[in-house]
Design a protein around this motif. Structure first.
Motif, short mmCIF file in Angstrom:
data_model
loop_
_atom_site.label_atom_id
_atom_site.label_comp_id
_atom_site.label_asym_id
_atom_site.label_seq_id
_atom_site.Cartn_x
_atom_site.Cartn_y
_atom_site.Cartn_z
N ALA A 61 -64.94 46.46 -79.30
CA ALA A 61 -64.81 46.63 -77.75
C ALA A 61 -66.02 46.90 -77.81
O ALA A 61 -67.49 46.78 -77.38
CB ALA A 61 -64.49 47.69 -76.57
N VAL A 74 -58.90 54.42 -72.11
CA VAL A 74 -58.34 53.45 -72.17
C VAL A 74 -57.65 52.75 -72.50
O VAL A 74 -56.48 52.67 -73.14
CB VAL A 74 -59.26 51.27 -71.54
CG1 VAL A 74 -58.42 50.38 -72.40
CG2 VAL A 74 -60.14 51.51 -70.56
N PHE A 94 -70.05 54.46 -71.31
CA PHE A 94 -68.97 53.69 -72.11
C PHE A 94 -68.20 53.78 -72.91
O PHE A 94 -66.53 53.56 -72.72
CB PHE A 94 -70.17 52.35 -72.91
CG PHE A 94 -69.00 50.85 -73.74
CD1 PHE A 94 -68.20 50.23 -72.79
CD2 PHE A 94 -68.74 51.17 -74.66
CE1 PHE A 94 -67.47 49.21 -73.58
CE2 PHE A 94 -68.28 50.45 -75.44
CZ PHE A 94 -67.37 49.44 -74.84
N GLY A 100 -64.80 56.14 -71.34
CA GLY A 100 -63.85 55.10 -70.60
C GLY A 100 -63.28 54.25 -72.01
O GLY A 100 -62.23 54.33 -71.29
N LEU A 101 -63.34 54.19 -72.69
CA LEU A 101 -63.06 53.11 -73.75
C LEU A 101 -62.04 54.46 -74.86
O LEU A 101 -60.63 53.53 -74.55
CB LEU A 101 -63.74 53.00 -74.82
CG LEU A 101 -63.42 51.83 -75.79
CD1 LEU A 101 -62.52 50.51 -75.32
CD2 LEU A 101 -64.56 51.69 -76.78
N GLY A 126 -67.40 44.77 -66.90
CA GLY A 126 -68.14 45.71 -65.82
C GLY A 126 -69.07 46.23 -66.23
O GLY A 126 -70.08 46.82 -65.89
N PHE A 127 -69.13 47.05 -67.82
CA PHE A 127 -69.98 47.49 -68.22
C PHE A 127 -71.98 46.41 -69.02
O PHE A 127 -73.08 47.02 -68.35
CB PHE A 127 -69.66 48.54 -69.54
CG PHE A 127 -69.06 49.83 -69.35
CD1 PHE A 127 -69.99 50.69 -68.92
CD2 PHE A 127 -68.18 49.77 -69.21
CE1 PHE A 127 -69.89 52.28 -68.60
CE2 PHE A 127 -67.72 51.43 -68.66
CZ PHE A 127 -68.82 52.27 -68.29
N THR A 150 -57.81 43.88 -70.53
CA THR A 150 -58.00 44.83 -69.69
C THR A 150 -59.53 45.07 -70.46
O THR A 150 -60.55 45.77 -70.02
CB THR A 150 -57.04 45.98 -69.81
OG1 THR A 150 -55.45 45.39 -69.04
CG2 THR A 150 -58.01 47.16 -69.42
N LEU A 151 -59.67 45.39 -71.88
CA LEU A 151 -60.30 45.62 -72.62
C LEU A 151 -61.70 44.96 -72.54
O LEU A 151 -62.65 45.36 -72.01
CB LEU A 151 -60.09 45.77 -74.45
CG LEU A 151 -59.06 47.00 -74.50
CD1 LEU A 151 -58.77 46.70 -76.20
CD2 LEU A 151 -59.85 48.32 -74.88
N SER A 152 -61.34 43.20 -72.56
CA SER A 152 -62.24 42.04 -71.99
C SER A 152 -63.48 42.88 -70.64
O SER A 152 -64.38 42.33 -70.43
CB SER A 152 -62.18 41.11 -72.31
OG SER A 152 -61.09 41.40 -73.36
N ARG A 153 -62.13 43.07 -69.98
CA ARG A 153 -62.46 42.84 -68.34
C ARG A 153 -63.40 44.71 -68.40
O ARG A 153 -64.81 44.85 -67.91
CB ARG A 153 -61.13 42.86 -67.48
CG ARG A 153 -60.82 42.16 -66.98
CD ARG A 153 -61.76 40.88 -66.56
NE ARG A 153 -60.87 39.79 -66.28
CZ ARG A 153 -61.30 38.52 -66.39
NH1 ARG A 153 -62.93 38.42 -65.78
NH2 ARG A 153 -60.84 37.41 -66.02
N TYR A 154 -63.27 45.44 -68.84
CA TYR A 154 -64.06 47.20 -69.23
C TYR A 154 -65.31 46.66 -69.82
O TYR A 154 -65.99 46.86 -68.96
CB TYR A 154 -62.81 47.56 -70.08
CG TYR A 154 -63.84 49.01 -69.90
CD1 TYR A 154 -64.00 50.40 -69.04
CD2 TYR A 154 -64.18 49.40 -71.50
CE1 TYR A 154 -64.41 51.34 -69.38
CE2 TYR A 154 -65.23 50.86 -71.82
CZ TYR A 154 -64.97 51.21 -70.33
OH TYR A 154 -65.71 52.98 -70.55
#
Length: 218
Positions: A89, A207, A200, A203-204, A150-151, A143-147
């Motif tokens: 990520a 997740v 980032f 939040g990571l 978003g950033f 989910t990780l990719s979308r996260y």
């Protein structure tokens, strides 16, 4: 009558590199077959030998960005799923940070070029090897990719749209908040606003904590 020879073909790598340069310098909206042909000193017909349409060109530009993500199979296999996802990520975040104008192009579709497929393969393989069921592994990577995406969009806005000094202005506003009206904000004013890179990483970890609980519950 003798025919005039056409323009010589342009290597695909040179075309994609020029397209990326346009996006980096002028933004995603500036990328078109016409502007790219002008940048290359060629005609659009030359480009259509490689791409059926702009969407196909965009896919190559996005995959070029993914090509800058350095993830090695041996390293991933040795570090376990959590560290691998963290590194993956962060590597994607760093790659988009280097090409922040690519962010809107990422939102146009799911990347399926060879470089994007390689990154996805390595990340999902680690999840499967560490006991994630296939469905959960797929959802975890998505989910990780979308996260990250978003950033990536926030990075673009933070660096390209907001006025210089906006963070400092926000910090001053938080520190000046009336404690009688905004007691909670006043209590944390020394830590606001949160730098984007710190937000980032924080939040990571949340997740990853959630994925850890999900994995242990299966």
């Amino acid at each position: 009558m003798r025919r005039t020879p056409g323009r010589p073909p342009i290597p695909l790598e040179r075309i994609v590199a020029a397209a990326m340069q346009i996006v980096d310098e002028e933004g995603a909206d500036a990328l078109s077959m016409r502007t790219l042909a002008q940048r290359l000193g060629s005609g659009t017909a030359t480009l259509y030998r490689h791409f059926d349409n702009r969407a196909a060109l965009v896919a190559h530009v996005v995959d070029r960005m993914f090509g800058g993500i350095e993830i090695r199979d041996d390293d991933f296999a040795a570090m376990g799923w959590r560290e691998a996802c963290r590194r993956g990520a962060q590597a994607m975040f760093d790659a988009v940070s280097r090409h922040e104008n690519v962010a809107p192009l990422l939102a146009e579709g799911i990347p399926v070029g060879p470089n994007a497929m390689a990154v996805r393969e390595r990340c999902i393989a680690v999840l499967l090897a560490d006991g994630f069921p296939p469905r959960v592994a797929a959802h975890a990577y998505a989910t990780l990719s979308r996260y990250v995406l978003g950033f990536a969009i926030q990075i673009r806005g933070h660096h390209g749209v907001e006025e210089p000094g906006s963070d400092a202005q926000a910090s001053a506003a938080f520190r000046a908040a009336d404690p009688s009206l905004y007691p909670a904000t006043a209590a944390v004013a020394d830590w606001l606003p949160v730098p984007l890179e710190e937000e980032f990483r924080f939040g990571l970890e949340l997740v990853l904590d959630g994925l850890s609980r999900l994995r242990d519950g299966n």
